[in-house]
Design an enzyme around this catalytic site. Sequence first.
Site, mmCIF file in Angstrom:
data_model
loop_
_atom_site.group_PDB
_atom_site.id
_atom_site.type_symbol
_atom_site.label_atom_id
_atom_site.label_comp_id
_atom_site.label_asym_id
_atom_site.label_seq_id
_atom_site.Cartn_x
_atom_site.Cartn_y
_atom_site.Cartn_z
ATOM 1 N N LYS A 139 41.645 15.659 47.882
ATOM 2 C CA LYS A 139 41.567 16.134 46.490
ATOM 3 C C LYS A 139 42.729 15.560 45.685
ATOM 4 O O LYS A 139 42.550 15.123 44.540
ATOM 5 C CB LYS A 139 41.628 17.667 46.441
ATOM 6 C CG LYS A 139 40.504 18.379 47.170
ATOM 7 C CD LYS A 139 40.837 19.865 47.332
ATOM 8 C CE LYS A 139 40.035 20.479 48.462
ATOM 9 N NZ LYS A 139 40.572 21.796 48.882
ATOM 10 N N LYS A 172 51.700 22.811 60.015
ATOM 11 C CA LYS A 172 51.656 22.131 58.713
ATOM 12 C C LYS A 172 53.063 21.871 58.162
ATOM 13 O O LYS A 172 53.238 21.116 57.211
ATOM 14 C CB LYS A 172 50.833 22.952 57.715
ATOM 15 C CG LYS A 172 49.335 23.001 58.064
ATOM 16 C CD LYS A 172 48.583 23.878 57.084
ATOM 17 C CE LYS A 172 47.101 24.034 57.400
ATOM 18 N NZ LYS A 172 46.282 22.902 56.907
ATOM 19 N N THR A 207 41.698 18.233 53.951
ATOM 20 C CA THR A 207 40.847 17.861 52.816
ATOM 21 C C THR A 207 41.635 17.988 51.521
ATOM 22 O O THR A 207 41.302 17.343 50.529
ATOM 23 C CB THR A 207 39.587 18.747 52.731
ATOM 24 O OG1 THR A 207 39.990 20.119 52.835
ATOM 25 C CG2 THR A 207 38.602 18.400 53.826
ATOM 26 N N HIS A 213 36.724 21.600 64.782
ATOM 27 C CA HIS A 213 37.661 21.526 63.657
ATOM 28 C C HIS A 213 39.116 21.578 64.044
ATOM 29 O O HIS A 213 39.979 21.561 63.168
ATOM 30 C CB HIS A 213 37.392 22.654 62.662
ATOM 31 C CG HIS A 213 36.221 22.403 61.783
ATOM 32 N ND1 HIS A 213 36.328 21.716 60.594
ATOM 33 C CD2 HIS A 213 34.923 22.706 61.923
ATOM 34 C CE1 HIS A 213 35.134 21.632 60.037
ATOM 35 N NE2 HIS A 213 34.254 22.221 60.826
ATOM 36 N N LYS A 237 48.517 24.784 50.900
ATOM 37 C CA LYS A 237 47.618 24.873 52.063
ATOM 38 C C LYS A 237 47.996 26.144 52.791
ATOM 39 O O LYS A 237 49.016 26.766 52.487
ATOM 40 C CB LYS A 237 47.764 23.648 52.973
ATOM 41 C CG LYS A 237 49.227 23.304 53.287
ATOM 42 C CD LYS A 237 49.390 22.041 54.133
ATOM 43 C CE LYS A 237 49.144 20.751 53.394
ATOM 44 N NZ LYS A 237 48.000 20.009 53.878
ATOM 45 N N ARG A 238 47.180 26.554 53.790
ATOM 46 C CA ARG A 238 47.575 27.717 54.561
ATOM 47 C C ARG A 238 48.987 27.511 55.136
ATOM 48 O O ARG A 238 49.379 26.380 55.453
ATOM 49 C CB ARG A 238 46.563 27.964 55.696
ATOM 50 C CG ARG A 238 45.247 28.518 55.204
ATOM 51 C CD ARG A 238 45.434 29.803 54.418
ATOM 52 N NE ARG A 238 45.841 30.881 55.305
ATOM 53 C CZ ARG A 238 45.020 31.794 55.801
ATOM 54 N NH1 ARG A 238 43.731 31.772 55.489
ATOM 55 N NH2 ARG A 238 45.451 32.737 56.605
HETATM 56 C C1 LIG Z 1 41.179 22.144 50.000
HETATM 57 C C2 LIG Z 1 41.637 23.522 50.233
HETATM 58 C C3 LIG Z 1 42.213 23.864 51.453
HETATM 59 C C4 LIG Z 1 42.444 22.867 52.569
HETATM 60 O O1 LIG Z 1 43.711 22.272 52.380
HETATM 61 P P1 LIG Z 1 44.431 21.429 53.538
HETATM 62 O O2 LIG Z 1 45.606 20.839 52.839
HETATM 63 O O3 LIG Z 1 43.453 20.382 53.981
HETATM 64 O O4 LIG Z 1 44.797 22.379 54.604
HETATM 65 C C5 LIG Z 1 42.632 25.169 51.645
HETATM 66 N N1 LIG Z 1 42.492 26.094 50.674
HETATM 67 C C6 LIG Z 1 41.952 25.781 49.479
HETATM 68 C C7 LIG Z 1 41.845 26.841 48.438
HETATM 69 C C8 LIG Z 1 41.501 24.501 49.220
HETATM 70 O O5 LIG Z 1 40.954 24.217 48.028
#
Ligand SMILES: *Cc1c(COP(=O)(O)O)cnc(C)c1O
Length: 836
Positions: free
Chosen positions: A680, A574, A676, A377, A568-569
Amino acid sequence: MSPFLDLAKSQPNDRLFDLPPLAMDGAGLAEDFKRYFANTFGRDRDCRSAYYPYLALAIVLRDRMMERWKRTRQAQDQANCKRTYYLSLEFLMGRALGNAMLNLGLSDTIEKSLLNLGLVLEEIGDNEPDAGLGNGGLGRLAACFLDSCATLQLPVKGYGLRYEYGMFRQLIENGYQIEEPDHWMREGNPWELERPEYTQRIQFGGRTEFYRGADGRSQVRWVDTQDVLAVPFDTPIPGYLNETVNTLRLWKAAATDEFDLREFNAGSYPESVAQKNDAEHITMVLYPNDANECGKELRLRQQYFLASASIKDVIREWTRLNGPDFSSFADKNCFQLNDTHPAISVAELMRQLLDEHGLEWDRAWSITTRTMAYTNHTLLPEALERWPVRLFGHLLPRLLEVIYEINARFLSEVATKWPGDLDRQRRMSLIEEGGEPQVRMAFLAIVGSFSVNGVAELHSRLLRGGLFRDFYELWPTKFNNKTNGVTPRRWLVQCNPGLRDLLNDEIGEGWIRQLEQLERLAPRAENATFRQRWRAMRQGNKQRLADLVKEVCGIDFPIEALFDVQVKRIHEYKRQLLNVLHVMHLYLRIKDGDTVDWTPRCVLIGGKAAPGYTMAKSIIKLINNVANVVNADPATAGRLRLAFIPSYRVSLMEVIAPGTDLSEQISTAGKEASGTGNMKFMMNGAVTIGTLDGANIEIRDQVGDENFFLFGLTAEEVEGLRPHYDPGAIIAGDRRLREVMHLLESGHFNQFEPGIFDAIIHSIRSPHDPWMTAADFGSYVEAHEQAGHAYRDQERWLRMSILNCAHSGRFSSDRTISEYNEDIWKMMPVAPLPLE
Ligand SMILES: *Cc1c(COP(=O)(O)O)cnc(C)c1O
């Protein structure tokens, strides 16, 4: 082992299980709901808590899943089919209620029935805490995969840990992140079913000794261990309208009885209770580190506890059905390792086959390497797990012996292929020498698996050419790509009812199972009437997001503005920092009066920082300080807003993604394995501003260059620039960045907090900045100008939004899981026996 007595005098017969199927109509559901509310939970008309209606509704749904769950198990047993086990230290499930209603096909019926009783479903659903048993993308991926496996009727079981405390809750005080424990099961968890009869005993510590087995062979046993019980709790995973219910099995650690007895009899009761606590600590808390190994003993305990309990569980089930014959075990079982966290499973399966089931090495190794599959990952070196050999030998002495043996045999294979290449042997060894010797868990996973996959095309290519190059040269066919996906049930049908209804109206309901059908939307981008319907739907979603931001941040987001979102985190790679620098730039433009043809913007940022990650926490503080200055300045009224939304989690994303116009996916190229969140957003009609990183590349390929705001260096350019990177020169040569840095360095955002952003400033100015924030600033600002320009032409933006949704079909986790199954798992789907 079980706390319960077995039946002896009783002879249960078939009549015990002769139950009519439960009602699925409004009246029958309401009947059960009322009974649970009033009789089981004992509430009456004085009950003002919305929690009990939630609990009653959860049990109504769990009952319906239960009967389908048993039939799914029976059908899978009867088919004697191949099965896969998804091993993951994280499952970021979020809420279960809405998903259960949707997948059982009861959402509308229940909403109406409750309304009939004077209850509003949405309010009741808000009482469910998120199951936050994961950090971010990796844990959420595991949750999306379970939904897709059940929907595709694949016999896949998730195995994880039942953390008492999930991901911490994030509060913001004076701009700083404060962590609060997330005791998510305090009020109980109606979705799980304890299965004490399948408790397993897990060994730690002790030593190993040789003995001569019954057949005269020399065998090893692991003795004088301190054992911990693993008690399974099962959560039903319903497929979408298909009667299948799969299982997520989470292990809870419990002390063995001996703990109490041995010490108690020796007269040291407090010590015995302390040991009991030690045992139970294993599943007390999720480690809140994302893309970062932590090297703590408790974490290794967690990893081994999951691996050992899950493999024992699978072998128990195997021997129940097949006896002690393992000849077809590898044909019928597959373990998919979600990152290196459960990599110790390779050694543990070997240990159980050798020591507990008496297999010889070569047979055990053949079974193991036809059974294990590994998903990587991350490319970040700081995330590659390594364990000190000393710690390993102390905690898991038998496992260390097995790993040494695997390594010796493996290195002799390397020596055969590349005679005399000692450097290569040193590079590929499972043991990293020099200083404190370490066990390399990723290498153990590769050596022990028949499949190694990355999670987006670029990521898989970089693995083959970089991190795992030596292994790729040895075993090129092991390596493959499986681009991530997300489940369209939660991330579209459930979270975006406006879009769901619009899609159903236009193209029917087939897209829910076959997301590629969204393509049929594409021609409608040219239809002005359709665009207006799209606009109305999106305005509703933006209002819902604006209401959330108002409620939790107290900031007004007018829905005519461009909603520009990064959730995101929080991590340097990032580059939330790049985002704030852009906001500062916009602020300076407003202060300069440079506002002709201005696009009003509302910037939303959210995400948790690992509690020990100082730089990430400073970035949160900076975002909040900039927000305070920007939002308080009258000059920004109607032009710019910045908000930080605390405690970003799955249930928040369900409101955020549908209301977002512009999705920020701005990692340094080559660093984000897939992402991911990007998928979304796209599915819900947001347009991406992003680098050529992870799955962004594939998103852009699908949607077309003209519907994506691209900026920044490529992964190759980043690595090419690294040796000569000179941010000082970049800043000096770009007026916009120069002015932003000047503002930041002047202390404008920390007037009474001197020096707090020095480390951030230093990182931007450092020639060794691994994330090269300054390098991409200019092209980022220009991409934003293009986005702002595009947004002012609302018809154009609507077309882009429609096309992003229309071309998002590839990013369904149904597609991802179909690929895993076709290339790696090779299972047949199994339909459960129908209910009467
Ligand atoms: C989808 C999701 C992530 C992943 O987000 P990235 O932008 O791909 O890092 C992290 N936390 C939550 C709560 C999510 O729904």
